[in-house]
Enzyme design. Sequence first.
Site, PDB file in Angstrom:
ATOM      1  CB  THR A   9      -0.929   0.022   1.234  1.00 56.13           C
ATOM      2  OG1 THR A   9      -1.715  -1.174   1.254  1.00 56.13           O
ATOM      3  CG2 THR A   9      -1.862   1.228   1.186  1.00 56.13           C
ATOM      4  CG  ASP A  75       8.701  -7.873   2.134  1.00 55.57           C
ATOM      5  OD1 ASP A  75       9.111  -8.941   1.622  1.00 55.57           O
ATOM      6  OD2 ASP A  75       7.500  -7.671   2.402  1.00 55.57           O
TER       7      ASP A  75
END
Length: 210
Positions: A9, A75
């Site tokens: 997001t 990540d």
Amino acid sequence: MLLCDIGNTYLHFYQEGKVWKELPRRLKAGMEVQEVYYISVNPPSARRLLEVYPHAIDLAPHMVLDTAYKGLGVDRMAACKGIEDGVVVDAGSAITVDVMQNQVHLGGFIMPGIASFSSMLKSISPALEKELNLSVELSALPQNTRDALSYGAIKAIVMMIQNSCKNKRLFFTGGDGKYLARFFENAIHDNSIVFKGMLKTLEEMKEGKR
């Protein structure tokens, strides 16, 4: 130097110890930055970053972690490199839990985030369309539907993490990291963990290890 961790997001930024986030559509060039490094799990948002900072360098090809896990996201790799030893919990739209021991990744798992639990319950029945009560008491059985849904979602997450951490130090990051950390005595909340892993990768690159 500017670091950017591009999630599903938001684009999360780090500069001189300061951490902030931006939506892709609101991203604007700030001060003149000579060095920009990023990692991404969202190609469209990465393209948006490159529109603003065309010279930005993707650290993913340079990031290496000692692990047998196949397909570990960049990540998660960065978060693991950021702690070296312990359990790192990245609590976003999905929650990832990874176990590190002496800089070796032992494995990890993925489960729905708090907001995702709410969406899943709503899809089962309109009667379950309730905003979760994040203050629900986990030591007592709920006495209404909203608390019952909240208890089921939050306690499931907490117990999964408890069963994985054993006696290891817990590190929380991500949007819900601070909230979840309060359920654990041995927890550290640090929203710079991923960036610490990115900085370590840059150090390894300069030393010629990557």
